[in-house]
Design a protein around this motif. Structure first.
Motif, PDB file in Angstrom:
ATOM      1  N   THR A   1      65.589  50.135  27.125  1.00 18.95           N
ATOM      2  CA  THR A   1      65.807  51.049  26.001  1.00 18.95           C
ATOM      3  C   THR A   1      64.813  52.199  26.122  1.00 18.95           C
ATOM      4  N   GLY A   2      65.153  53.314  25.490  1.00 13.52           N
ATOM      5  CA  GLY A   2      64.265  54.474  25.551  1.00 13.52           C
ATOM      6  C   GLY A   2      64.480  55.271  26.831  1.00 13.52           C
ATOM      7  N   ILE A   3      63.632  56.242  27.032  1.00 12.41           N
ATOM      8  CA  ILE A   3      63.785  57.173  28.156  1.00 12.41           C
ATOM      9  C   ILE A   3      63.149  56.593  29.419  1.00 12.41           C
ATOM     10  N   HIS A   4      63.930  56.594  30.490  1.00 12.24           N
ATOM     11  CA  HIS A   4      63.460  56.068  31.780  1.00 12.24           C
ATOM     12  C   HIS A   4      63.918  57.001  32.895  1.00 12.24           C
ATOM     13  N   THR A   5      63.217  56.909  34.011  1.00 15.04           N
ATOM     14  CA  THR A   5      63.618  57.665  35.191  1.00 15.04           C
ATOM     15  C   THR A   5      64.486  56.777  36.085  1.00 15.04           C
ATOM     16  N   VAL A   6      65.716  57.239  36.317  1.00 15.68           N
ATOM     17  CA  VAL A   6      66.648  56.500  37.162  1.00 15.68           C
ATOM     18  C   VAL A   6      66.723  57.202  38.512  1.00 15.68           C
ATOM     19  N   THR A   7      66.541  56.416  39.577  1.00 15.18           N
ATOM     20  CA  THR A   7      66.492  56.974  40.931  1.00 15.18           C
ATOM     21  C   THR A   7      67.570  56.346  41.811  1.00 15.18           C
TER      22      THR A   7
ATOM     23  N   VAL B   1      69.086  51.524  43.649  1.00 16.27           N
ATOM     24  CA  VAL B   1      68.913  52.188  42.358  1.00 16.27           C
ATOM     25  C   VAL B   1      67.647  51.607  41.730  1.00 16.27           C
ATOM     26  N   TRP B   2      66.812  52.482  41.253  1.00 17.55           N
ATOM     27  CA  TRP B   2      65.565  52.082  40.602  1.00 17.55           C
ATOM     28  C   TRP B   2      65.551  52.627  39.179  1.00 17.55           C
ATOM     29  N   VAL B   3      64.972  51.853  38.275  1.00 13.58           N
ATOM     30  CA  VAL B   3      64.633  52.349  36.942  1.00 13.58           C
ATOM     31  C   VAL B   3      63.116  52.336  36.859  1.00 13.58           C
ATOM     32  N   ASP B   4      62.547  53.516  36.754  1.00 13.90           N
ATOM     33  CA  ASP B   4      61.092  53.681  36.869  1.00 13.90           C
ATOM     34  C   ASP B   4      60.647  53.013  38.181  1.00 13.90           C
ATOM     35  N   GLY B   5      59.731  52.074  38.103  1.00 17.99           N
ATOM     36  CA  GLY B   5      59.246  51.449  39.333  1.00 17.99           C
ATOM     37  C   GLY B   5      59.938  50.149  39.675  1.00 17.99           C
ATOM     38  N   ARG B   6      61.086  49.874  39.031  1.00 16.83           N
ATOM     39  CA  ARG B   6      61.734  48.578  39.238  1.00 16.83           C
ATOM     40  C   ARG B   6      63.078  48.726  39.943  1.00 16.83           C
ATOM     41  N   PRO B   7      63.282  48.059  41.090  1.00 23.69           N
ATOM     42  CA  PRO B   7      64.601  48.106  41.724  1.00 23.69           C
ATOM     43  C   PRO B   7      65.595  47.283  40.909  1.00 23.69           C
ATOM     44  N   VAL B   8      66.774  47.829  40.670  1.00 22.94           N
ATOM     45  CA  VAL B   8      67.788  47.113  39.889  1.00 22.94           C
ATOM     46  C   VAL B   8      69.086  46.929  40.677  1.00 22.94           C
ATOM     47  N   TYR B   9      69.143  47.507  41.875  1.00 25.56           N
ATOM     48  CA  TYR B   9      70.384  47.400  42.652  1.00 25.56           C
ATOM     49  C   TYR B   9      70.086  47.744  44.103  1.00 25.56           C
ATOM     50  N   ARG B  10      70.716  46.995  45.030  1.00 28.29           N
ATOM     51  CA  ARG B  10      70.615  47.350  46.448  1.00 28.29           C
ATOM     52  C   ARG B  10      71.880  46.895  47.162  1.00 28.29           C
ATOM     53  N   ILE B  11      72.342  47.707  48.068  1.00 23.62           N
ATOM     54  CA  ILE B  11      73.467  47.328  48.902  1.00 23.62           C
ATOM     55  C   ILE B  11      73.171  47.780  50.332  1.00 23.62           C
ATOM     56  N   GLU B  12      73.512  46.938  51.305  1.00 20.06           N
ATOM     57  CA  GLU B  12      73.387  47.314  52.710  1.00 20.06           C
ATOM     58  C   GLU B  12      74.662  48.071  53.084  1.00 20.06           C
ATOM     59  N   LEU B  13      74.512  49.289  53.529  1.00 16.04           N
ATOM     60  CA  LEU B  13      75.686  50.113  53.809  1.00 16.04           C
ATOM     61  C   LEU B  13      76.326  49.722  55.143  1.00 16.04           C
TER      62      LEU B  13
END
Lengths: 217, 369
Positions: free
Chosen positions: B251-257, B222-234
């Motif tokens: 805070t504010g509007i961000h792109t979550v990927t 999971v990324w917020v803008d250009g920053r990874p915030v979560y990873r799991i090895e499946l």
């Protein structure tokens, strides 16, 4: 207020799950049950009462355990010999699993009648183990597993005292001795109850003492 | 006889008393009896930990004597007695006084706080914004933007799996490829993105599955803008319910990927990650101070000591505490530290701790002869 004894002329054995709850909500305490049986296992006396007398060492040992006091911060406690001991964390703390004839750990009985105070550290006049005059044979301490009902959780500590002394013996005080650890095992009284009027254990009969430690929600 | 008084005091950030409650504690529970039994009888005892797992507590633990320990370090700090091995690690917040939002009446068999407030600083004042089409129940990618690289695809599907919500979910997976195996390689990915206001969002929660026998060739991020915030090895054919991502820093509007990316070659189609029910949450937390046990005093016929902990509200939300409890440590026969609930009380009405305020909770166990 002294513990009130409810002598029951009708003799019956009360199962653990049917023990009346004598504690009120929020209390952590013990219910003291005394049963005298003759050699044919017939119950001759049966009493249930609220144990009223957790003494100083009980709270001190709980303080040690909750804090896990290391040796350099050990708590000074008075043992059953009246000696100061520097008690610290240790798995043996609260051990009361005394074997047959063990006069250091487990439930103890005595003939003392003075009212308990919080500073009591030993039974006033403990009855010795044996078959001589004035002595009782101490059985091994046994335990009932913890259990709960909708309001109460509890476990039971039990010990038998057989009278083969040749004469009647009246038990007036009951206590619980446990281990405290200072690098060696030391012994401490954590409960002392005085039985108003005492409970007679005729020659040839056995007194069973149950301390049911309970917490009531 | 032992009883306990329970005091809750609300303080401002300067320590000035704003409100004080006092009530009898009513609720020492079965695990206290279990731990006392273990010490009295010198016997191992199976008792339920705060995660509802029956743990056999070792009466003579090899690594430190933690059984019945209530005193504890603050928050995430390690507990000194059990850090000799990471498996034995407990955090300071795992033992000592606890607070929560639960309101259910205590029973002797309570093994955890009904709704514990965790240690931390998150908590927003407002209602969190939601993702558009969070469960893909439109049957398509309405609201989402997708992107792929290599032999990967994004598709909304409706197969059955354990934690799916509703009819549809989104598959981020390998696609059939022409040519010579392997069909895909490290770095190939499929992702979906959406812009959202994270001002009142502390966490994102979603349901995830590693789908297929090549799922272990993939990671999920999971990324917020250009920053990874979560990873799991499946892992292959494995469900991952209720994945949580802390986004309280944004805070504010961000792109979550949400991104499924290959870390190794893969040789089959339709393998990768399935995702569903992407929720935004506003989870409130309080910062747990250390739990201290002090002031052992006697005055015939009474004796008492004090168990005390401070909780600081460093969030932006007002947090209402409805329940208070005590957890003690124990070590199981596998030499792992465990936490056990030994008391739980309900505070009614609850006590509201505004942002910036401090709650001081004090238990005073007392005996009277």
């Amino acid at each position: 207020m002294d513990a009130q004894v409810k002598a029951k002329p009708e003799l019956e054995i009360v199962n653990e799950g049917q023990i009346p709850n004598l504690l009120v909500r929020g209390e952590v305490g013990a219910v003291l049950e005394l049963i005298v049986k003759d050699k044919n296992d017939k119950v001759t006396d049966h009493r249930i009462m609220k144990s009223r007398s957790f003494v100083r060492q009980s709270l001190e040992l709980l303080f040690v355990e909750f804090n896990k006091l290391p040796p350099k911060a050990a708590l000074v406690m008075k043992d059953i010999g009246g000696f100061p001991r520097y008690i610290r964390e240790g798995y043996r703390n609260f051990d009361c699993a005394g074997g047959v004839g063990d006069l250091a750990r487990g439930i103890m009985v005595g003939t003392g009648t003075t009212a308990p105070t919080i500073d009591d550290y030993v039974l006033q006049a403990r009855i010795a183990h044996g078959t001589s005059a004035g002595q009782l044979q101490y059985g091994g301490v046994t335990f009932g597993l913890p259990a709960s009902d909708p309001t109460t959780s509890q476990f039971t500590i039990t010990r038998d005292f057989a009278n083969a002394s040749g004469g009647d013996i009246t038990v007036n005080e009951i206590g619980l001795y446990v281990v405290g650890w200072d690098g060696a095992t030391r012994y401490f009284m954590v409960i002392r109850d005085v039985i108003a009027g005492g409970i007679a254990v005729p020659n040839g009969q056995t007194l069973t003492v149950n301390y049911r430690e309970q917490a009531v929600v | 006889m032992l009883t306990a008084n329970l005091m809750l005091e609300r303080l401002d950030k300067e320590g000035k008393l704003l409100e004080r409650r006092e009530q009898p504690s009513r609720s020492f529970v079965l695990q206290l009896m279990d731990l006392l039994y273990l010490k009295h009888a010198q016997a191992d005892r199976a008792t339920r930990d705060i995660y509802n797992a029956l743990r056999t507590v070792d009466f003579n633990p090899y690594f430190g004597q933690v059984n019945l320990e209530v005193a504890s370090a603050p928050g995430d700090a390690g507990c000194a007695k059990v850090v000799t091995n990471v498996d034995r690690h407990l955090e300071g917040q795992d033992a000592g006084i606890q607070v929560g939002k639960g309101t259910s009446a205590p029973t002797p068999t309570d093994y955890r706080m009904a709704d514990r407030i965790n240690h931390g600083r998150s908590g927003a004042a407002g209602i969190p914004a939601s993702f558009t089409n969070p469960s893909f129940e439109t049957g398509d990618l309405t609201g989402w933007t997708s992107a792929t690289n290599g032999f990967m695809r994004v598709v909304v599907e409706s197969a059955a799996w354990g934690y799916k919500d509703g009819t549809y979910y989104c598959a981020l997976e390998s696609t059939p490829a022409a040519g010579v195996p392997p069909y895909g390689a490290a770095g190939h990915y499929a992702q979906i993105s959406q812009s959202i206001d994270l001002t009142n969002v502390t966490h994102i929660r979603f349901q995830l599955r590693g789908q297929g026998t090549w799922a272990s060739s993939f990671g999920f991020e999971v990324w917020v803008d250009g920053r990874p915030v979560y990873r799991i090895e499946l892992a292959d054919d494995t469900d991952y319910p209720n994945r949580m991502v802390d986004v309280s820093a944004f805070t504010g509007i961000h792109t979550v990927t949400f991104k499924c990316i290959a870390k190794a070659d893969f040789y089959a189609a339709d393998h990768g990650a399935w995702i569903d029910n992407i929720e935004t949450l506003n989870i409130v937390e309080l910062e747990y101070g250390g739990c201290e046990i002090v002031n052992l005093t006697f005055s015939d016929p009474n004796g008492q000591f004090t168990i005390r902990r401070y909780f600081t509200n460093s969030s932006s939300a007002s947090i209402t505490v409805n329940e208070v409890g005590i957890q003690a440590m124990g070590q199981d026969t596998g030499s792992r530290g465990r936490a056990f609930l030994i008391a739980r009380d309900v505070v009614s009405p609850g006590i509201a701790i505004a942002a910036g305020e401090i709650l001081r909770v004090t238990y005073v166990p007392q005996i009277t002869v």
